[in-house]
Design an enzyme around this catalytic site. Sequence first.
Site, PDB file in Angstrom:
ATOM      1  N   ASP A 143     -26.344  -8.241 164.206  1.00 40.45           N
ATOM      2  CA  ASP A 143     -26.750  -6.832 164.060  1.00 40.45           C
ATOM      3  C   ASP A 143     -27.247  -6.249 165.380  1.00 40.45           C
ATOM      4  O   ASP A 143     -28.369  -5.729 165.470  1.00 40.45           O
ATOM      5  CB  ASP A 143     -27.839  -6.704 162.996  1.00 40.45           C
ATOM      6  N   GLU A 146     -21.122  -0.934 154.892  1.00 36.51           N
ATOM      7  CA  GLU A 146     -22.477  -1.070 155.427  1.00 36.51           C
ATOM      8  C   GLU A 146     -22.470  -0.843 156.940  1.00 36.51           C
ATOM      9  O   GLU A 146     -21.422  -0.620 157.555  1.00 36.51           O
ATOM     10  CB  GLU A 146     -23.071  -2.430 155.084  1.00 36.51           C
ATOM     11  N   HIS A 182     -20.819  -4.792 162.446  1.00 33.42           N
ATOM     12  CA  HIS A 182     -22.156  -4.265 162.719  1.00 33.42           C
ATOM     13  C   HIS A 182     -22.332  -3.952 164.209  1.00 33.42           C
ATOM     14  O   HIS A 182     -23.022  -4.658 164.943  1.00 33.42           O
ATOM     15  CB  HIS A 182     -23.246  -5.227 162.263  1.00 33.42           C
ATOM     16  N   ARG A 235     -24.044 -16.416 163.707  1.00 35.61           N
ATOM     17  CA  ARG A 235     -23.287 -15.411 164.463  1.00 35.61           C
ATOM     18  C   ARG A 235     -23.775 -15.286 165.899  1.00 35.61           C
ATOM     19  O   ARG A 235     -24.870 -15.735 166.247  1.00 35.61           O
ATOM     20  CB  ARG A 235     -23.400 -14.054 163.749  1.00 35.61           C
TER      21      ARG A 235
END
Length: 340
Positions: free
Chosen positions: A33, A216, A279, A307
């Site tokens: 993110d 999202e 993201h 990630r």
Amino acid sequence: MRAIATAILAFVFSCTGFSQGATFTNPIRNGADPWVFQKGEDYYYCASSGGGIAVSRSSKLTDHGALQKVWDAPDKGWNSANIWAPELHFIAGHWYIYYAAGKKSGGPFIHQRSGVLKSKGDDPFGPYEDMGMLYTGDDMSDPGSVKWAIDLTPFEHRGQLYATWSGWEENRDTDRTPQHLYMAKMSDPATISSNRVKISSPEESWETGGVLDLNEGPQVLKHGDQTFIIYSTRESWLKEYRLGQLKLKAANADPMIAGNWVKSGPVFLGNDTVHGVGHCSFAKSPDGSEDWILYHSKKGTDPGWDRDIRLQPFHWHADGSPDFGAPVPADTPLPVPSGE
């Protein structure tokens, strides 16, 4: 595979006008993110950290600097756990951090709501005041009717401040619940002033087909008089995670009308070597001549949230929409952002 890699590098080098000079390789750090906010000659980064939120400052896109914690979640309350995907924005002389949190640690993640912190001065490293939960429901007369919400981001359009985020139609007792994109007006950076409207649902073939349909991580990207929302779709824990796009039909169109957004995608998709890309956030190079996308990807193909964070330049199509190309393989030398 070699031909694909060559084509990717040709795209990247054409973005940067690369000949010779300093290079870097992806990934640039561990994590997920990624968020970057550009102000003056500096880049500001924001991330969840040890039950709170941390901020860093750097003159570089390729080196985020050391994160410094600026806020700890309270011991109890609606925002005491599961601090997700914070964003740092500078608006009207103050720094604001938008984040998602819940009242119970771990899953099922059914308690997530969106909140905001406000700096007491103009220092991005705080101190910050907790401004509370943002209203993300359908009946502002009933504050208790707030709905599940994550990944909230503010943006300005024609003098009006808006918020857009990912949410559920109704609160549920399972986190296997479809996610949609919503929008509402804001009266100031810490106050939503209208009921939400739904602007996107996971309906296209490239948004569906897995165990959970979701939209999202919306991010607003502007180019000339055009406004885009670049968002993540498919499952964040799978290699199929990818980016889609909403384009506002006209410069003077009302963004609160779902029909004014045109959907297309996927606009950024993983490949044989880079998996689950999503993201994102965006920045200009230090000299302002290039556009760069910051995103996360999975470290492997197995389901999960292990990630890392990557960075690469992008172009623009003839119609003014972004051309992200393909994810550049790890350890491939890339020219550093122009001016770095």
